[in-house]
Design a protein around this motif. Structure first.
Motif: not given
Length: 320
Positions: A99-103, A247-253, A304-305, A307-311
């Motif tokens: 939960t905290n990872t996604f938040i 993409i960069l911010s989401l991967i880092g987060g 899984a998070v 790749v679909p967003i990037f596509w």
């Protein structure tokens, strides 16, 4: 009466078709895109990058998958199959960690996109000290993450911290930033945004500067307002930069660990634990195979998070 063309006439017609006739400028034939790519960049040119990619990414990834199926130490390796994965999903802090990872990932990514774009718009305008302000905004990116975490841990102390003391001067009682279970993960997220918004701003500035000024001049002639120019010109043409920042911010987060560990160590309790901190706690306890399984799970979750967003984002970009 039929007329048979002479050999000279036929040769002249061929010369005209080929552009070799006297007095005619030869038109260069259009080459296929990428036809000279192999000549310009021979295969051996890619070997250094390929070797580094294999050594630093492919080999460790395969090793992680293997060790995740074992119970191992420095002196012994025992193959146990998927038992580590089963045990990892039984961890009491795992649900809170997911939960905290996604938040953390989505909050920091959203704030970096919005704030980075706003700051970039200001810093590409005609303001005094524009170059100096760009350097100031980007400076936190260069600072050690651990150093930033320790510094803000002191600043956010609920009793002696500078932030709460400054709020007390104006009559506001500061919250327990890092000791309140409901606020801890968001407090760390704000610090991460402060540290990383400079990179997002730099990417947006590069995108804004690359937009041809003729578009804005034409819009101004047509009577478009500043908001219309931003909405119909700047924002659509900044889509590649926006996709990059997201993409960069989401991967880092989603992969964030060092800042959270430096500020809260996953506490209080498990309230600010993320997947990375759960993995590290297993490593500290000596469960190396279990922590390797956690790393594989984190890799699959991020993939899984992202790749679909990037596509989806790139598909919209191509359609437009």
């Amino acid at each position: 009466m039929s007329i048979t063309p002479s050999a000279a006439a036929l040769q002249e017609a061929e010369d005209i078709a080929d552009g070799d006739a006297p007095g005619l400028r030869r038109t260069p034939r259009r080459r296929k895109p990428g036809s000279n790519m192999a000549k310009q960049y021979p295969m051996w040119f890619y070997l250094p990058a390929g070797i580094l990619f294999i050594v630093l990414f492919i080999v460790p990834t395969i090793a992680s998958f293997y060790f995740s199926l074992t119970r191992w130490s420095l002196f012994d390796i025992q193959f146990i199959g998927f038992a580590n994965y089963v045990q990892f999903f039984k961890e009491p802090a795992l649900v809170q960690g997911f939960t905290n990872t996604f938040i953390f990932g989505f909050v920091t990514s959203a704030l970096k996109v919005v704030l980075g774009l706003l700051i970039a718009l200001v810093l590409t305008g005609r303001i005094i000290g524009r170059t100096f302000l760009r350097a100031v905004i980007f400076f936190p990116v260069l600072v050690s993450t651990i150093g930033v975490g320790i510094t803000f841990k002191v600043l956010m102390d609920p009793f002696d911290g500078l932030i709460n003391n400054a709020l007390a001067v104006i009559g506001i009682q500061g919250p327990a930033w890092l000791t309140d279970p409901a606020l801890a993960i968001y407090s760390v997220a704000l610090v991460d945004v402060w540290r990383g918004v400079g990179l997002a701003t730099l990417i947006f500035i590069a995108g804004i500067v690359a937009i041809p000024q003729e578009y804005f001049e034409a819009a101004k002639v047509d009577g478009a307002s500043a908001w219309n120019s931003f909405w119909n010109i700047t924002l659509p043409l900044l889509r590649p930069a926006t996709v990059t920042v997201i993409i960069l911010s989401l991967i880092g987060g989603l992969r964030s660990f060092d800042l959270i560990w430096a500020m809260t160590k996953g506490g209080p309790g498990f309230s600010s634990d993320v997947i990375s901190s759960v993995i590290f706690k297993q490593y500290q306890a000596g469960f190396f195979g279990l922590s390797a399984a956690g790393n594989v799970i984190l890799f699959l979750v991020v993939t899984a998070v992202i790749v679909p967003i990037f596509w989806a984002l790139n598909r919209k970009q191509v359609e437009q």
